[in-house]
Design an enzyme around this catalytic site. Structure first.
Site, short mmCIF file in Angstrom:
data_model
loop_
_atom_site.label_atom_id
_atom_site.label_comp_id
_atom_site.label_asym_id
_atom_site.label_seq_id
_atom_site.Cartn_x
_atom_site.Cartn_y
_atom_site.Cartn_z
CD GLU A 1 3.48 -5.57 7.36
OE1 GLU A 1 3.42 -6.78 6.86
OE2 GLU A 1 4.46 -4.95 7.04
CG HIS B 1 0.22 -4.74 4.75
ND1 HIS B 1 -0.26 -3.61 5.56
CD2 HIS B 1 -1.07 -5.52 4.58
CE1 HIS B 1 -1.70 -3.77 5.59
NE2 HIS B 1 -2.25 -4.67 5.02
NE ARG C 1 -0.57 -0.22 7.08
CZ ARG C 1 -0.97 -0.92 8.10
NH1 ARG C 1 -1.95 -0.47 8.74
NH2 ARG C 1 0.18 -1.62 8.43
CG HIS D 1 -0.01 0.11 2.54
ND1 HIS D 1 0.45 1.20 2.92
CD2 HIS D 1 0.25 -1.08 3.11
CE1 HIS D 1 1.27 0.87 4.08
NE2 HIS D 1 0.95 -0.51 4.08
O1 LIG Z 1 3.06 -1.73 9.18
C1 LIG Z 1 4.01 -2.12 8.56
O2 LIG Z 1 4.47 -2.36 7.22
P1 LIG Z 1 3.35 -1.62 6.12
O3 LIG Z 1 3.47 -0.17 5.95
O4 LIG Z 1 3.66 -2.23 4.81
O5 LIG Z 1 1.64 -2.09 6.54
C2 LIG Z 1 5.27 -2.37 9.15
O6 LIG Z 1 5.39 -1.40 10.28
C3 LIG Z 1 6.46 -2.45 8.54
O7 LIG Z 1 7.52 -2.57 9.26
P2 LIG Z 1 8.91 -2.82 8.72
O8 LIG Z 1 9.43 -2.32 7.41
O9 LIG Z 1 10.18 -2.41 9.90
O10 LIG Z 1 8.97 -4.37 8.68
#
Ligand SMILES: O=C(OP(=O)(O)O)[C@H](O)COP(=O)(O)O
Length: 259
Positions: free
Chosen positions: A89, A188, A62, A11
């Site tokens: 995620e 994610h 998101r 996203h």
């Molecule tokens: O919510 C998250 O990922 P997302 O922004 O893809 O949903 C995580 O906090 C990503 O953390 P990271 O990049 O430290 O694995």
């Protein structure tokens, strides 16, 4: 020879991407830049002549909102969007809400990289004393999952993400692809990494080096057994994509200041 095309998408930027906090199962919305990233992704896909028959998202706003904006920009709002917690995620457990740069100062950048990118290290679990525990587990979206709420994760390694994602991939998404549907998975950073690891056969050691930028569509061209016939393609301006990947990697550096 490629038989199927599959698109994965992390996203657009979320509010906690800006604050450099582990967001995970907290339902933060897209930032203004994140909204634009999603629209731009849709414009790019349209300009390149792609279309989707099915879109799969997580239960987190998101990823859903990103899918909607992509479809709107393509003029394909009618395409079905199916949601599952199994694309959520990675559950970052007790780390949810913490600032990565502060953690790197306190625990060292190497430890933060292990928490963020290793395959089989599970962070400490979330419990009722955590400030976001009830916000997550009292949310109605988790009342009608295919497992009882009590059995939803309290923390996950990337391996555990793959374990809960694989049944959904095999039983729900793969049959659609094999019917000839072009699928977009709007998810994610880590749920996409887990799926990439499975599809591409990435080793436990090499997955540590895979970082995905926000809002960039990833095209996988697959054979009839859903094995890649060529390397994944991150679509768009390659210099910008490399800069976006570096930005995500740098979130784990102690010296980084929040925007
Ligand atoms: O919510 C998250 O990922 P997302 O922004 O893809 O949903 C995580 O906090 C990503 O953390 P990271 O990049 O430290 O694995």
């Amino acid at each position: 020879m490629a038989k199927y095309k599959l698109f994965l998408l992390r996203h657009g930027e979320g509010a906690w991407n800006i604050e450099n906090r582990f967001c995970s199962w907290v339902d933060q919305k897209l930032s203004e830049d994140g909204l634009e990233e999603a629209r731009e992704c849709g414009r790019l896909l349209k300009a390149q002549g792609y279309h989707f028959d099915q879109v799969f998202t997580s239960l987190l706003s998101r990823s859903v909102h990103t899918a909607w904006l992509v479809l709107e920009a393509m003029g394909h709002e009618w395409v079905p969007v199916v949601k599952s917690w199994r694309l959520n995620e990675r559950h970052y457990g007790a780390l949810i809400g913490l600032n990565r740069a502060e953690m790197a100062l306190n625990h060292g950048e190497a430890q933060v990289k292990v928490w963020r990118r290793s395959y089989d290290v599970t962070p400490p679990p979330i419990d009722e004393s955590h400030p976001y525990f009830f916000e997550i587990y009292n949310d109605r979206r988790y009342s009608s999952c295919d497992v009882p709420k009590e059995d939803l994760p309290r923390s996950e390694s990337l391996k555990e993400v793959l374990d809960r994602l694989l049944p959904y991939w095999e039983n729900v998404i793969v049959p659609e692809i094999k019917k000839g549907q072009t699928v977009l998975i709007s998810a994610h950073g880590n749920s996409c990494r887990a799926l990439l690891k499975h599809i591409e056969g990435i080793s436990d050691a090499d997955i540590v080096g895979v970082t995905l930028p926000t809002g960039i569509p990833i095209l996988l061209e697959l054979d009839e057994d859903l094995r890649p016939v060529r390397p994944r393609q991150l679509l768009g301006d390659q210099d910008k994509i490399q800069a976006a990947i570096k930005k995500v990697e740098d979130q784990g550096k102690a010296k980084q200041k929040d925007k």
